[in-house]
Scaffold this active site. Sequence first.
Site, PDB file in Angstrom:
ATOM      1  N   ASN A  80     -52.910   8.238 -84.751  1.00  0.00           N
ATOM      2  CA  ASN A  80     -54.266   8.777 -84.692  1.00  0.00           C
ATOM      3  C   ASN A  80     -55.148   8.294 -85.842  1.00  0.00           C
ATOM      4  O   ASN A  80     -56.180   8.890 -86.112  1.00  0.00           O
ATOM      5  CB  ASN A  80     -54.219  10.303 -84.690  1.00  0.00           C
ATOM      6  CG  ASN A  80     -53.429  10.828 -83.510  1.00  0.00           C
ATOM      7  OD1 ASN A  80     -52.352  11.365 -83.663  1.00  0.00           O
ATOM      8  ND2 ASN A  80     -53.931  10.595 -82.306  1.00  0.00           N
ATOM      9  N   LEU A  87     -60.019   8.605 -89.097  1.00  0.00           N
ATOM     10  CA  LEU A  87     -58.999   9.247 -88.275  1.00  0.00           C
ATOM     11  C   LEU A  87     -59.620  10.106 -87.189  1.00  0.00           C
ATOM     12  O   LEU A  87     -60.779  10.493 -87.262  1.00  0.00           O
ATOM     13  CB  LEU A  87     -58.006  10.043 -89.114  1.00  0.00           C
ATOM     14  CG  LEU A  87     -58.399  11.346 -89.787  1.00  0.00           C
ATOM     15  CD1 LEU A  87     -57.148  12.051 -90.232  1.00  0.00           C
ATOM     16  CD2 LEU A  87     -59.259  11.074 -90.986  1.00  0.00           C
ATOM     17  N   CYS A  88     -58.792  10.301 -86.185  1.00  0.00           N
ATOM     18  CA  CYS A  88     -59.230  10.952 -84.955  1.00  0.00           C
ATOM     19  C   CYS A  88     -58.641  12.349 -84.946  1.00  0.00           C
ATOM     20  O   CYS A  88     -57.487  12.532 -84.583  1.00  0.00           O
ATOM     21  CB  CYS A  88     -58.714  10.126 -83.784  1.00  0.00           C
ATOM     22  SG  CYS A  88     -59.110  10.784 -82.199  1.00  0.00           S
ATOM     23  N   LEU A  89     -59.433  13.339 -85.370  1.00  0.00           N
ATOM     24  CA  LEU A  89     -58.926  14.712 -85.445  1.00  0.00           C
ATOM     25  C   LEU A  89     -60.005  15.629 -84.866  1.00  0.00           C
ATOM     26  O   LEU A  89     -61.171  15.543 -85.238  1.00  0.00           O
ATOM     27  CB  LEU A  89     -58.634  15.071 -86.908  1.00  0.00           C
ATOM     28  CG  LEU A  89     -57.958  16.394 -87.182  1.00  0.00           C
ATOM     29  CD1 LEU A  89     -56.597  16.452 -86.497  1.00  0.00           C
ATOM     30  CD2 LEU A  89     -57.759  16.592 -88.674  1.00  0.00           C
ATOM     31  N   GLN A  93     -64.396  16.746 -85.490  1.00  0.00           N
ATOM     32  CA  GLN A  93     -65.412  16.297 -84.550  1.00  0.00           C
ATOM     33  C   GLN A  93     -65.985  17.488 -83.785  1.00  0.00           C
ATOM     34  O   GLN A  93     -66.763  18.264 -84.347  1.00  0.00           O
ATOM     35  CB  GLN A  93     -64.829  15.247 -83.614  1.00  0.00           C
ATOM     36  CG  GLN A  93     -64.736  13.874 -84.295  1.00  0.00           C
ATOM     37  CD  GLN A  93     -63.542  13.076 -83.825  1.00  0.00           C
ATOM     38  OE1 GLN A  93     -62.915  13.419 -82.833  1.00  0.00           O
ATOM     39  NE2 GLN A  93     -63.234  12.025 -84.541  1.00  0.00           N
TER      40      GLN A  93
END
Lengths: 168, 834
Positions: A80, A87-89, A93
Amino acid sequence: MSTNCRRRLIRDFKRLSTDPPSGVSGSPCPDNIMLWNAVIFGPADTPFEDGTFRLLLTFDESYPNKPPTVKFLSRMFHPNVYANGELCLDILQNRWSPTYDVAAILTSIQSLLHDPNPNSPANAEAAQLYRENMKEYVRRVKETVEESWLDPEEKERMKQEDAQAASQ
Amino acid sequence: MESRKRTHAEDADPVVTKKRAVSNGYGSPTRVNGVATEVDEPKENDELESFRKEAIFRRMKHYSREHERSQHRIEELERRRNACEAGLSAIQACWTQLIDTIRLLVKPEALSSASVDTTGLFDMSTHVDSESSPELEKALQEQMNATRELVASFVQMGSQTRAALSADDMYITCQKARTECTALRSEVQVMRARLEDAESEKENYHSRLVAAENRLERLSSRTIPQSDSRSSAPPEKHTPKEEPVANAPSPTKVKVEDVQMKDESDGQPPTAQHGEASSPTEDTMPNGTGRPSAEEMDDWREIAAMREKEIRRLEEEITALREEQLALAVDQKVPSDETLQKMPLWKAVYQEFSHATWQRSDLEEQLKKAQEEVSELRVKLAEEAEKGNAQVAKIQQEYSNVIAKRDADLVRLREQRDQQAAELSERKHKDSERVAALESEVKRLRTRMAASTGDEDLVAFLFSDESVHGKTYVDELRTRLEEAETKLSALQESLSSLNQEHPDVAQHVQSEAEAREQVAQLSKELEKYRSIYGDASSGSSSDSPGQLREKEEELQKLRLQLKQQTQAESALYTEVEKLSAAWEALDKQVKNKVFDLSALEEKLSRALADRAKIENKFYAAMRDKEAVEFERKSLVRNIEKNGKSMESVIAAEKNLLAQVKLLEGEQAESRKIVQKYGPEIHRLTDQLKDYELKLEAEKTKAAQCKTELKQILDKHYTQQAELRRREEAIRRKEKEVERLQATAQSKLRSLSSQGGAKGKEHEREEELQGEVDKLMSVLKCSTCRQNMRNAVITKCMHSFCKQCVEARISTRQRKCPACNLPFGQQDVQPLYFQ
């Protein structure tokens, strides 16, 4: 100048230093409170064990109504985390809530390290290895762990040495 | 860089950590205070750096351990390779010996080109490393082929000299050897599977061992607890006391690791050991403080002894189970003949064999039956064909005879008919001729008669018209009469007219006419007289008597002539009568003929009907004949079919014969194979023995390992017991401390109530301050953590400060910060703490 945002950041820092969660640490830059450096220690009994991963958190004036921008400074091998360190969290978001503070953010990232979500991959190779070849995944992660121990300038030096060794 | 680090790791292992721990133990409290109060930046970096160093150091240690393990493994593999080479050389020696003996026994010229180069093998095996194993295999294959040929030729020669070597014995031995071979193979497979299992298990244990080691290292390090539990009140107290406890297991761990290397194959002991080994490491985490007092030590010892006993019992159980397992394994390795016979594979093969033989006999019987049937069918077919042919010929003959007869009859009848018709026409012709002749005679006679009568007219008439008879003649006369009468009447008319006109004249004329009539009468009379008496005027009376006489004579003559004529006429009448009688007779005859003819015609029609009947019969016969022909053809076809089926049956028989031959050949081949496999089986049994020897060696080794393991386990258990003892002591101590604290606090209270020390009060104040802070955090807004809660979202009843809620509304993020529930402006209400 003390806006809501800054006051809130100061409170966050106070809380982080008086009651620090295990395995994370963070502090604002001495000259700019809107820029924070943080370190996440790799959780024990995972491939990330013993790693010291550096992060940069950038806040803007809309904090805490808007989440900060978080970016890894160390090289990461994680399903991720993008190659540039972003980073994709979800909580950073669309699931962000103003009740989250810096400690909560860092703890969430730490838990993300050993519990990745390969269904929304930011690093396709890492996601594939995580799903299909755990051994290789662990090996690659350990490489990044060992790399995380080095400072950026030290890393540069080592690279140069390697290049010299290769040329010889 | 690596070497540098490793040297550091090796010499720093037991001593440095201890030192560090001790120094830390004394130095830490100030630091903790510093963390809480001082500026963070330099401190943080220091900690990070030290953590990194520790981490690198730990990783290096980990790598060195791995290296050691690998070295061990390499050594062991080396040893094993040596053993294998030794075994290979032994096999080589056996091989060469065998071939030499065969060569001694057999004349060299009798051996074909089976040249065996045995020397190369061992050399090759010494040189070959694991990567080029196909070469070795190839060499082995070649060797084996060459030797097999040699042995086969040898055995053939042996069988040539003494063929009495009973095939049954050979077969039995071969079967035995084969079953043994299969049993060995399956055993090998089982062993392999177990080896794989063991290896995977070993892998598993290895990873767990590494993890445990890492954990141990982490526990023994100083920085982690710092980073982990800085918040918990007294983290520094733990580290010094933890060190000795945590340091103690490390040497045992190394030994355990060695034991594991040796005990790769048996899986059970490591689990038990490891399970127990992991528990103390977990237990070390929440370390207690203090040492047990002398009085309580006895209690703890008792507990420890009890636990030890239990552990021993469990261990014994484990060993018993292991022995049982070994016994079972031995049973499995050396199966008896009965068990082999019970094996499903053998049974299946036997059943198949019996089934095949039974099938073969069945097929042969069927073949025989089919052949008999075919011969029977052939005979029957031939008989039937002959019979059918004869019948057909007979019927044909009969019918042809009948047809011929009928044909002859028909021809005869036709001839008869033609003959009779010819006769009839002839007769008719003859009669008509005769009638014509008679008619002409009649005419002639009439003319003569007319002539004789002197009737010229009649004669002329007769001549003019032959066909017209008397009637017409009369008619003509009548017509003449009529003409004359008409003339007369015309004259009378004219006379009368004259009379009327001139009665005088008429009278005159009448008188003249009367006169003339008289004249005419007189002239007639005269004429008459003259004709009788001649011309009186011219004649003399002298001539008249002469003439009279002449005339008289002539008259006489004429009368005679008349008589003669009448006589002739009567003669002619008689003739005519005769002729008419003849005619009648002829007519009768003709009539008779006609009757005959009609009879004949009837006969003919009858004959024709007969013929038609006969022809019908003939056609029926022909049809019959065709049917018979058709039947014959179908019979012929049947015969052909039967012949074909017979051929197919014969072909099948041939096939079966060929199969029988083939099977016999196969049997012979299989016998040959059996003969061939004999030595191989011997070789395999030898190998098996070798393997058994090796196994025993391994077993002894394993036993050694087990004893070592037991020793290590004992040590481990003692350490564990000690650990538990200590742990329990620590707990006791904790309780004691609590008790002491309680007593101290009660004392303190009593003291404070008496107006006690100020320092204690200060502490209490701090405590109270902390509580106040906690409560304040509850009262403050959870978003900004600054203002008091003074607004509530009535939808979810979460409360915040007014500014924060307004900020949410103004930035169009109208969701509750706590629960993300959407809310409207009207849902916000002020909150009062009253």
